[in-house]
Scaffold this motif. Sequence first.
Motif, short mmCIF file in Angstrom:
data_model
loop_
_atom_site.label_atom_id
_atom_site.label_comp_id
_atom_site.label_asym_id
_atom_site.label_seq_id
_atom_site.Cartn_x
_atom_site.Cartn_y
_atom_site.Cartn_z
N GLY A 184 0.79 -1.22 0.00
CA GLY A 184 0.00 0.00 0.00
C GLY A 184 0.82 1.27 0.00
N ARG A 185 2.15 1.11 -0.03
CA ARG A 185 3.04 2.27 -0.02
C ARG A 185 4.18 2.02 -0.99
NH1 ARG A 185 1.35 4.65 4.79
NH2 ARG A 185 0.38 3.20 6.26
N ASN A 186 4.91 3.04 -1.33
CA ASN A 186 6.06 2.89 -2.21
C ASN A 186 7.37 3.07 -1.44
OD1 ASN A 186 4.67 2.33 -4.64
ND2 ASN A 186 4.24 4.51 -4.93
N ILE A 187 7.42 2.46 -0.28
CA ILE A 187 8.58 2.59 0.59
C ILE A 187 9.37 1.28 0.54
CG2 ILE A 187 9.40 3.00 2.93
CD1 ILE A 187 6.78 4.46 3.49
N TYR A 188 10.66 1.39 0.22
CA TYR A 188 11.52 0.22 0.21
C TYR A 188 11.86 -0.19 1.64
CZ TYR A 188 12.42 1.39 -4.72
OH TYR A 188 12.30 1.66 -6.05
N PRO A 189 11.83 -1.47 1.96
CA PRO A 189 12.20 -1.90 3.31
C PRO A 189 13.64 -1.53 3.66
CG PRO A 189 11.96 -3.79 1.83
CD PRO A 189 11.41 -2.61 1.12
N GLU A 190 14.52 -1.45 2.64
CA GLU A 190 15.91 -1.09 2.89
C GLU A 190 16.03 0.33 3.46
OE1 GLU A 190 15.88 -4.23 -0.30
OE2 GLU A 190 14.77 -2.38 0.09
N ILE A 191 15.12 1.22 3.07
CA ILE A 191 15.14 2.59 3.61
C ILE A 191 14.84 2.57 5.10
CG2 ILE A 191 14.08 4.86 3.48
CD1 ILE A 191 15.73 4.17 1.04
N ILE A 192 13.82 1.78 5.46
CA ILE A 192 13.46 1.66 6.87
C ILE A 192 14.61 1.03 7.66
CG2 ILE A 192 11.83 0.63 8.48
CD1 ILE A 192 10.62 2.78 6.65
N HIS A 193 15.16 -0.02 7.09
CA HIS A 193 16.24 -0.73 7.77
C HIS A 193 17.46 0.17 7.94
CE1 HIS A 193 19.43 -4.05 7.94
NE2 HIS A 193 18.71 -4.18 9.04
N GLY A 194 17.73 1.01 6.94
CA GLY A 194 18.85 1.94 7.02
C GLY A 194 18.72 2.88 8.20
N HIS A 195 17.51 3.41 8.41
CA HIS A 195 17.27 4.30 9.55
C HIS A 195 17.48 3.55 10.86
CE1 HIS A 195 15.66 8.16 7.96
NE2 HIS A 195 15.44 7.41 6.87
N PHE A 196 17.00 2.30 10.91
CA PHE A 196 17.13 1.51 12.13
C PHE A 196 18.60 1.23 12.45
CE2 PHE A 196 17.24 -2.71 14.23
CZ PHE A 196 16.53 -2.38 15.39
N LYS A 197 19.38 0.88 11.42
CA LYS A 197 20.80 0.62 11.62
C LYS A 197 21.54 1.88 12.04
CE LYS A 197 23.20 -1.95 8.92
NZ LYS A 197 23.86 -2.48 7.71
N ALA A 198 21.03 3.03 11.61
CA ALA A 198 21.67 4.30 11.97
C ALA A 198 21.36 4.71 13.41
CB ALA A 198 21.22 5.39 11.01
N GLY A 199 20.48 3.96 14.08
CA GLY A 199 20.20 4.24 15.47
C GLY A 199 18.83 4.80 15.77
N ASP A 200 18.02 5.05 14.72
CA ASP A 200 16.67 5.57 14.97
C ASP A 200 15.80 4.48 15.59
OD1 ASP A 200 17.35 7.99 13.86
OD2 ASP A 200 16.56 7.52 11.87
N SER A 201 14.94 4.86 16.51
CA SER A 201 14.07 3.89 17.17
C SER A 201 12.91 3.51 16.26
CB SER A 201 13.51 4.48 18.47
OG SER A 201 12.60 5.53 18.18
N ILE A 202 12.29 2.38 16.56
CA ILE A 202 11.13 1.94 15.78
C ILE A 202 10.01 2.95 15.89
CG2 ILE A 202 9.28 0.19 15.72
CD1 ILE A 202 11.42 -1.89 16.43
N GLN A 203 9.83 3.52 17.07
CA GLN A 203 8.77 4.51 17.27
C GLN A 203 9.03 5.76 16.43
OE1 GLN A 203 10.50 2.97 19.68
NE2 GLN A 203 8.93 1.64 20.63
N PHE A 204 10.28 6.21 16.38
CA PHE A 204 10.63 7.41 15.61
C PHE A 204 10.45 7.15 14.11
CE2 PHE A 204 13.81 9.98 13.30
CZ PHE A 204 13.35 11.25 13.64
N ILE A 205 10.90 6.00 13.64
CA ILE A 205 10.76 5.68 12.22
C ILE A 205 9.28 5.61 11.84
CG2 ILE A 205 11.20 3.93 10.45
CD1 ILE A 205 13.67 3.09 12.10
N SER A 206 8.48 5.00 12.72
CA SER A 206 7.04 4.92 12.47
C SER A 206 6.44 6.32 12.33
CB SER A 206 6.37 4.17 13.63
OG SER A 206 4.97 4.25 13.54
N TYR A 207 6.90 7.24 13.16
CA TYR A 207 6.37 8.60 13.16
C TYR A 207 6.76 9.36 11.90
CZ TYR A 207 5.81 13.51 14.43
OH TYR A 207 5.47 14.85 14.42
N ILE A 208 8.03 9.32 11.54
CA ILE A 208 8.48 10.16 10.41
C ILE A 208 8.00 9.62 9.06
CG2 ILE A 208 10.49 11.02 11.64
CD1 ILE A 208 12.21 9.09 10.01
#
Length: 226
Positions: A184-208
């Motif tokens: 339902g979105r055009n978001i690559y999972p690698e983009i999400i994973h990249g933020h997570f590896k960089a230290g962003d929390s799951i809650q923060f990634i969900s928000y942004i």
Amino acid sequence: MIAFENKPEIGKGIYTTPDVAKILGISYDKANRWIKTYWDGKLSKDFQEHYSWKVDGSRAISFHTLIELFVMGQFSDAGVKPNDVIIAHKELSNAYNSRFPFALREVIDGMRMDPGRKKIFWEKDGAVANLNGSKQLNLHFIKLFLIKLDFDHSNMANKFWPMGKDHSIVIDPERKFGHPILNGRNIYPEIIHGHFKAGDSIQFISYIFEISEKEVKDAIKYCEAA
């Protein structure tokens, strides 16, 4: 003999050998061997055309070949010999007049077991193709295919859920060239994973990204498994 022209086309997906290995969770060597030895090497003789083409020094395949390799992987895990799978593929190609019989819902729905549970076969209007496995198979195992596949009006597979439909990652050849994305979105999972590896929390990634925490976790899980 079913002749066809195989070439990259928008809406049919483009998957290089590394893509295939990542999506199916198999080694690069196995993905390369299945494509070169079985699909290009043995099956292509019946169709006057290879199943793959060259992209940036690698072999690439379409979405329906990806689905067939997924089916190949399931049979391989169950102990079915690759050559037996190829023999069945050829018989089914003729029976269903399709170069991608393993991507057809009729084929999956036609799967049956013999009483001894040592053979799996397809039956349709008297046409039968057998696979002899070294391990026991059952209908529950076969129906797992349907948990990961959607089909179009012609009963050809048109979406693949590599983690199952209870997860957010989907492969749709009509979207983003078939690259895995969040449903339902055009978001690559690698983009999400990249933020997570960089230290962003799951809650923060969900928000942004304005997605659920489950979608974030699915993206992370998919990338780390691959």
